[in-house]
Design a protein around this motif. Structure first.
Motif, mmCIF file in Angstrom:
data_model
loop_
_atom_site.group_PDB
_atom_site.id
_atom_site.type_symbol
_atom_site.label_atom_id
_atom_site.label_comp_id
_atom_site.label_asym_id
_atom_site.label_seq_id
_atom_site.Cartn_x
_atom_site.Cartn_y
_atom_site.Cartn_z
ATOM 1 N N ILE A 163 0.823 -1.205 0.000
ATOM 2 C CA ILE A 163 0.000 0.000 0.000
ATOM 3 C C ILE A 163 0.864 1.265 0.000
ATOM 4 O O ILE A 163 0.595 2.218 -0.741
ATOM 5 C CB ILE A 163 -0.941 0.014 1.224
ATOM 6 N N THR A 164 1.910 1.268 0.810
ATOM 7 C CA THR A 164 2.773 2.449 0.887
ATOM 8 C C THR A 164 3.430 2.742 -0.445
ATOM 9 O O THR A 164 3.551 3.906 -0.853
ATOM 10 C CB THR A 164 3.847 2.255 1.970
ATOM 11 N N LEU A 165 3.855 1.698 -1.162
ATOM 12 C CA LEU A 165 4.495 1.899 -2.465
ATOM 13 C C LEU A 165 3.521 2.474 -3.473
ATOM 14 O O LEU A 165 3.855 3.418 -4.206
ATOM 15 C CB LEU A 165 5.061 0.568 -2.973
ATOM 16 N N GLY A 166 2.312 1.927 -3.524
ATOM 17 C CA GLY A 166 1.313 2.462 -4.451
ATOM 18 C C GLY A 166 0.977 3.907 -4.144
ATOM 19 O O GLY A 166 0.858 4.748 -5.049
ATOM 20 N N THR A 167 0.841 4.218 -2.877
ATOM 21 C CA THR A 167 0.554 5.586 -2.460
ATOM 22 C C THR A 167 1.693 6.524 -2.836
ATOM 23 O O THR A 167 1.472 7.635 -3.328
ATOM 24 C CB THR A 167 0.322 5.648 -0.946
ATOM 25 N N LEU A 168 2.920 6.073 -2.599
ATOM 26 C CA LEU A 168 4.090 6.906 -2.897
ATOM 27 C C LEU A 168 4.206 7.186 -4.388
ATOM 28 O O LEU A 168 4.531 8.310 -4.794
ATOM 29 C CB LEU A 168 5.359 6.225 -2.384
ATOM 30 N N ILE A 169 3.937 6.196 -5.228
ATOM 31 C CA ILE A 169 4.027 6.379 -6.675
ATOM 32 C C ILE A 169 3.065 7.466 -7.142
ATOM 33 O O ILE A 169 3.436 8.376 -7.889
ATOM 34 C CB ILE A 169 3.734 5.051 -7.403
ATOM 35 N N VAL A 170 1.817 7.393 -6.688
ATOM 36 C CA VAL A 170 0.822 8.382 -7.107
ATOM 37 C C VAL A 170 1.139 9.760 -6.518
ATOM 38 O O VAL A 170 1.001 10.787 -7.197
ATOM 39 C CB VAL A 170 -0.591 7.929 -6.693
ATOM 40 N N ALA A 171 1.585 9.804 -5.270
ATOM 41 C CA ALA A 171 1.911 11.084 -4.637
ATOM 42 C C ALA A 171 3.083 11.758 -5.347
ATOM 43 O O ALA A 171 3.082 12.977 -5.559
ATOM 44 C CB ALA A 171 2.233 10.867 -3.155
ATOM 45 N N VAL A 172 4.097 10.973 -5.721
ATOM 46 C CA VAL A 172 5.235 11.534 -6.446
ATOM 47 C C VAL A 172 4.800 12.024 -7.827
ATOM 48 O O VAL A 172 5.244 13.083 -8.288
ATOM 49 C CB VAL A 172 6.361 10.483 -6.571
ATOM 50 N N ALA A 173 3.925 11.269 -8.480
ATOM 51 C CA ALA A 173 3.408 11.702 -9.781
ATOM 52 C C ALA A 173 2.677 13.037 -9.653
ATOM 53 O O ALA A 173 2.805 13.920 -10.517
ATOM 54 C CB ALA A 173 2.480 10.635 -10.358
ATOM 55 N N MET A 174 1.921 13.191 -8.578
ATOM 56 C CA MET A 174 1.225 14.455 -8.332
ATOM 57 C C MET A 174 2.230 15.580 -8.114
ATOM 58 O O MET A 174 2.080 16.685 -8.657
ATOM 59 C CB MET A 174 0.319 14.316 -7.112
ATOM 60 N N ALA A 175 3.281 15.326 -7.335
ATOM 61 C CA ALA A 175 4.302 16.344 -7.071
ATOM 62 C C ALA A 175 4.981 16.783 -8.357
ATOM 63 O O ALA A 175 5.202 17.981 -8.596
ATOM 64 C CB ALA A 175 5.327 15.800 -6.077
ATOM 65 N N LEU A 176 5.338 15.827 -9.208
ATOM 66 C CA LEU A 176 6.000 16.159 -10.474
ATOM 67 C C LEU A 176 5.081 16.958 -11.385
ATOM 68 O O LEU A 176 5.515 17.908 -12.059
ATOM 69 C CB LEU A 176 6.452 14.868 -11.168
ATOM 70 N N THR A 177 3.800 16.592 -11.414
ATOM 71 C CA THR A 177 2.846 17.302 -12.272
ATOM 72 C C THR A 177 2.674 18.746 -11.834
ATOM 73 O O THR A 177 2.703 19.672 -12.655
ATOM 74 C CB THR A 177 1.478 16.588 -12.245
ATOM 75 N N VAL A 178 2.511 18.951 -10.523
ATOM 76 C CA VAL A 178 2.315 20.318 -10.024
ATOM 77 C C VAL A 178 3.574 21.152 -10.215
ATOM 78 O O VAL A 178 3.500 22.330 -10.603
ATOM 79 C CB VAL A 178 1.917 20.279 -8.534
ATOM 80 N N THR A 179 4.734 20.574 -9.976
ATOM 81 C CA THR A 179 5.988 21.304 -10.187
ATOM 82 C C THR A 179 6.143 21.702 -11.645
ATOM 83 O O THR A 179 6.586 22.813 -11.956
ATOM 84 C CB THR A 179 7.184 20.439 -9.752
ATOM 85 N N TRP A 180 5.753 20.810 -12.545
ATOM 86 C CA TRP A 180 5.811 21.119 -13.979
ATOM 87 C C TRP A 180 4.869 22.266 -14.334
ATOM 88 O O TRP A 180 5.232 23.173 -15.094
ATOM 89 C CB TRP A 180 5.451 19.872 -14.775
ATOM 90 N N LEU A 181 3.658 22.256 -13.773
ATOM 91 C CA LEU A 181 2.712 23.343 -14.036
ATOM 92 C C LEU A 181 3.247 24.682 -13.535
ATOM 93 O O LEU A 181 3.157 25.698 -14.221
ATOM 94 C CB LEU A 181 1.368 23.030 -13.362
ATOM 95 N N MET A 182 3.824 24.682 -12.327
ATOM 96 C CA MET A 182 4.343 25.915 -11.756
ATOM 97 C C MET A 182 5.577 26.404 -12.516
ATOM 98 O O MET A 182 5.785 27.612 -12.663
ATOM 99 C CB MET A 182 4.669 25.707 -10.279
ATOM 100 N N ALA A 183 6.401 25.487 -13.031
ATOM 101 C CA ALA A 183 7.582 25.874 -13.801
ATOM 102 C C ALA A 183 7.184 26.563 -15.106
ATOM 103 O O ALA A 183 7.926 27.398 -15.617
ATOM 104 C CB ALA A 183 8.446 24.649 -14.095
#
Length: 264
Positions: A57-77
């Motif tokens: 569960i932790t791995l699945g959660t981490l994968i999606v959370a990291v994907a969200m972080a990368l997406t938002v950082t890309w939008l802000m950049a």
């Protein structure tokens, strides 16, 4: 001693606050509260993917959370205001996760435990996970404190000093993603952002310097955790929400104190 469920719960809460305290200060300074909510909501999609593909569960959660972080950082950049995009990503991921869980074959899921957490069910392995993630996040913040602080105060000043504000923002976003992943079982997807924001806002009322606010956030989190667990034990209330309510009460008290000092 660790056989006592209340001791394990307290240790988990203390470990979590080691990360959410200083990280929450940066969330408040950078006005990233909505991002914390979006990442926590997306964690439910991570739970669904983990169940569907037989992942931890932790791995699945981490994968999606990291994907969200990368997406938002890309939008802000790109110079875009991510608020609207975060709304779509947040509720879209949460809803997709809730739907996807229903397709998990032969799996019975207690959604309440993922939405609101169950800190009283923390195991020894959970303690190791929480403390490991918390120490990593706290260590990175201490290591890059001045760089993170300067980029939070002014992107222009940070760039003039040779820093990359986007990279520093990504580091914080990854920290939030890791905290969400390791704390999902403790306070749940709907309450984890509260542990980032409320203690930091409470500490802000009685702090004069950034370091004071970061340390104060940890102390408020510890006090709220202890008070919330005690209230849960005595009043038979849900532990996670009790911790958040205690933190909110501390914020109210500190706000009234600041108002009284300012008025005098």
């Amino acid at each position: 001693m660790l056989d006592d469920f209340l001791v394990r719960s307290g240790l988990a809460a203390v470990g979590l606050c080691v990360a959410t305290g200083p990280l929450g200060a940066f969330v408040v300074w950078r006005r990233m509260a909505y991002f914390g909510d979006a990442t926590a909501h997306a964690a439910i999609l991570g739970v669904a993917l983990a169940l569907l593909f037989s992942l931890p569960i932790t791995l699945g959660t981490l994968i999606v959370a990291v994907a969200m972080a990368l997406t938002v950082t890309w939008l802000m950049a790109r110079g875009e205001t991510p608020d609207s995009g975060l709304g779509v990503l947040s509720f879209g991921a949460l809803s997709a996760g809730l739907v996807a869980i229903s397709f998990a074959p032969g799996v019975r899921v207690d959604l309440a435990s993922y939405l609101f957490g169950d800190i009283l069910a923390v195991t020894r392995s959970d303690l190791v996970l929480v403390w490991s993630g918390a120490l990593v996040v706290a260590g990175v913040i201490i290591w890059r404190w001045s760089k993170l602080l300067l980029s939070s105060l002014s992107r222009d000043l940070a760039a003039a000093a040779g820093l990359n504000p986007t990279r520093e923002g990504l580091i914080l976003s990854m920290g939030i993603a890791l905290v969400v992943a390791v704390s999902l079982k403790i306070v749940g997807a709907l309450l984890v952002s509260a542990m980032l924001i409320i203690p930091a806002m409470a500490a802000r009322q009685v702090s004069n310097r950034p370091v004071q606010m970061a340390i104060g956030s940890v102390l408020v989190g510890w006090a709220a955790s202890g008070g919330g667990l005690y209230a849960s034990l005595k009043l038979d209330t849900p532990a996670g929400p009790s911790i958040i309510v205690t933190a909110a009460l501390i914020f109210v008290v500190f706000s009234l104190y600041r108002a009284a000092v300012t008025r005098n």
